[in-house]
Design a protein around this motif. Sequence first.
Motif, mmCIF file in Angstrom:
data_model
loop_
_atom_site.group_PDB
_atom_site.id
_atom_site.type_symbol
_atom_site.label_atom_id
_atom_site.label_comp_id
_atom_site.label_asym_id
_atom_site.label_seq_id
_atom_site.Cartn_x
_atom_site.Cartn_y
_atom_site.Cartn_z
ATOM 1 N N ILE A 30 0.813 -1.212 0.000
ATOM 2 C CA ILE A 30 0.000 0.000 0.000
ATOM 3 C C ILE A 30 0.853 1.272 0.000
ATOM 4 N N GLY A 31 0.319 2.303 -0.622
ATOM 5 C CA GLY A 31 0.889 3.638 -0.507
ATOM 6 C C GLY A 31 1.970 3.896 -1.537
ATOM 7 N N LEU A 32 3.023 4.555 -1.095
ATOM 8 C CA LEU A 32 4.062 4.967 -2.041
ATOM 9 C C LEU A 32 4.732 3.800 -2.768
ATOM 10 N N PRO A 33 4.983 2.650 -2.112
ATOM 11 C CA PRO A 33 5.607 1.545 -2.863
ATOM 12 C C PRO A 33 4.827 1.204 -4.137
ATOM 13 N N SER A 34 3.507 1.067 -4.020
ATOM 14 C CA SER A 34 2.701 0.745 -5.206
ATOM 15 C C SER A 34 2.720 1.895 -6.206
ATOM 16 N N GLN A 35 2.615 3.115 -5.698
ATOM 17 C CA GLN A 35 2.623 4.270 -6.617
ATOM 18 C C GLN A 35 3.940 4.347 -7.373
ATOM 19 N N GLU A 36 5.028 4.084 -6.665
ATOM 20 C CA GLU A 36 6.344 4.143 -7.312
ATOM 21 C C GLU A 36 6.506 3.033 -8.348
ATOM 22 N N LEU A 37 6.136 1.819 -7.971
ATOM 23 C CA LEU A 37 6.274 0.710 -8.926
ATOM 24 C C LEU A 37 5.384 0.949 -10.151
ATOM 25 N N HIS A 38 4.193 1.453 -9.897
ATOM 26 C CA HIS A 38 3.256 1.754 -10.980
ATOM 27 C C HIS A 38 3.859 2.773 -11.948
ATOM 28 N N MET A 39 4.546 3.759 -11.412
ATOM 29 C CA MET A 39 5.156 4.788 -12.256
ATOM 30 C C MET A 39 6.414 4.259 -12.960
ATOM 31 N N ILE A 40 7.210 3.478 -12.233
ATOM 32 C CA ILE A 40 8.502 3.023 -12.781
ATOM 33 C C ILE A 40 8.302 1.976 -13.871
ATOM 34 N N ASP A 41 7.434 0.990 -13.622
ATOM 35 C CA ASP A 41 7.281 -0.093 -14.589
ATOM 36 C C ASP A 41 5.949 -0.813 -14.379
ATOM 37 N N ASP A 42 4.884 -0.181 -14.836
ATOM 38 C CA ASP A 42 3.562 -0.803 -14.677
ATOM 39 C C ASP A 42 3.480 -2.070 -15.529
ATOM 40 N N GLN A 43 3.084 -3.156 -14.895
ATOM 41 C CA GLN A 43 2.980 -4.444 -15.584
ATOM 42 C C GLN A 43 1.674 -5.129 -15.170
ATOM 43 N N PRO A 44 1.079 -5.901 -16.071
ATOM 44 C CA PRO A 44 -0.124 -6.659 -15.683
ATOM 45 C C PRO A 44 0.168 -7.669 -14.585
ATOM 46 N N THR A 45 1.443 -8.025 -14.447
ATOM 47 C CA THR A 45 1.835 -8.982 -13.411
ATOM 48 C C THR A 45 2.007 -8.310 -12.042
ATOM 49 N N ASN A 46 1.676 -7.023 -11.956
ATOM 50 C CA ASN A 46 1.747 -6.331 -10.663
ATOM 51 C C ASN A 46 0.357 -6.213 -10.051
ATOM 52 N N PHE A 47 0.241 -6.615 -8.798
ATOM 53 C CA PHE A 47 -0.996 -6.376 -8.048
ATOM 54 C C PHE A 47 -0.725 -5.238 -7.070
ATOM 55 N N TYR A 48 -1.364 -4.112 -7.313
ATOM 56 C CA TYR A 48 -1.157 -2.948 -6.457
ATOM 57 C C TYR A 48 -2.165 -2.944 -5.335
ATOM 58 N N MET A 49 -1.667 -2.846 -4.112
ATOM 59 C CA MET A 49 -2.581 -2.689 -2.982
ATOM 60 C C MET A 49 -2.894 -1.210 -2.833
ATOM 61 N N LEU A 50 -4.174 -0.917 -2.737
ATOM 62 C CA LEU A 50 -4.612 0.479 -2.595
ATOM 63 C C LEU A 50 -5.017 0.753 -1.153
#
Lengths: 168, 184
Positions: free
Chosen positions: B23-43
Amino acid sequence: MSISKKIVDDLVANDVSFITTVPCKQLAGVIEEVEERDEIFHIPANKEDEGMGLCAGAWMGGKRPAIIMQNTAIGVTINTLATLTQFYRMPLPMLISYRGELREPVACQVEMAVHTKALLNQLNIPTYHFHKESDADELDAILKYTFMCNKPVAILTDASFWGGYGDQ
Amino acid sequence: MIRSEILREIAPIIRDQLVVCNIGLPSQELHMIDDQPTNFYMLGTMGLSSSIGLGLALSQDKTVISIDGDGSVLTNLGTLPTIANNVADNYILLIIDNGSYGSTGDQPTYAGMKTSLTAVAKACGCENVVECQDVDTGKVLQAALDSKKMTIIVSKCDSGNIKLPVITKDPVVIRDRFMTAVAS
Ligand SMILES: Cc1ncc(C[n+]2csc(CCOP(=O)(O)OP(=O)(O)O)c2C)c(N)n1
Ligand SMILES: [Mg+2]
């Protein structure tokens, strides 16, 4: 057939193969039955919200999950139910012992019992209440309904359903 | 290094793996750096990245990396005994330990004081627990992937955040895209 066996038969028949549990005295028989079945991966959790996280992962991995827990755990899991299970729209049958109802010997259990249905209602969680053993005839339909609509669904099972608390 | 620099460095390594991100900045950062369908972002749901990842690893064969934070592991410490006792060799838990609740303004956590999450994980029965410095995270993560053994990595790094937008993707879209990638 014992009621615990019937419940677990229905879970297996509905392809539920990943079950997390936190014990309650009332659930001892059903947890034992879950542990015995080869078709089910039983993973005890230390806290019910943790268990719901495990279930979310299992479902995304292609397995049908379920959680078995006490109604006091509604107080532990509201954030997880709202921000994980419901927000991402995931199915989760919750077999819940409904402590603090008629025949309850422990006064403290009543304190969460009086909030249980109100909280579930506030969360718009479909809720079924098993009071007599024959009420469990609906379990199969409840499980099908849960995996049809991708929602958490509560099945409250009270002391009368489990045959009371024995001699008090 | 701060968390976003570690994520930038490991992005090519985790790109083709299933990733459950905190949750939080880790997901936002990963989403910005390299968004992939294999990423599950916790909101939301602080604490459950490790549990979601373990449930996923135990339910299918692909490798799963849970990216977690020290604060989130502390809030769900019960996860470590569960991980230890349900070994999934396709599971890696990467704890980015910046010693703070980074996403909420770098308030210190006990992991940055007397408490060692590495020692806690070992005491809980986890078998392959590796503590490393931020700069070595990529190397250690690659070694864990190559080992095909369940591994807990505690990457000690600096507190600090970059400015970036929140994730506005619908959670059901994130989840459906992820499940399609899991099943493919
Ligand atoms: C139950 C709950 N309490 C507090 C928060 C606020 N919160 C969101 S992220 C976060 C910090 C998480 O810290 P950590 O896991 O160490 O990750 P970091 O941001 O440092 O990488 C907090 C406290 C929350 N989302 N949920
Ligand atoms: Mg942190």
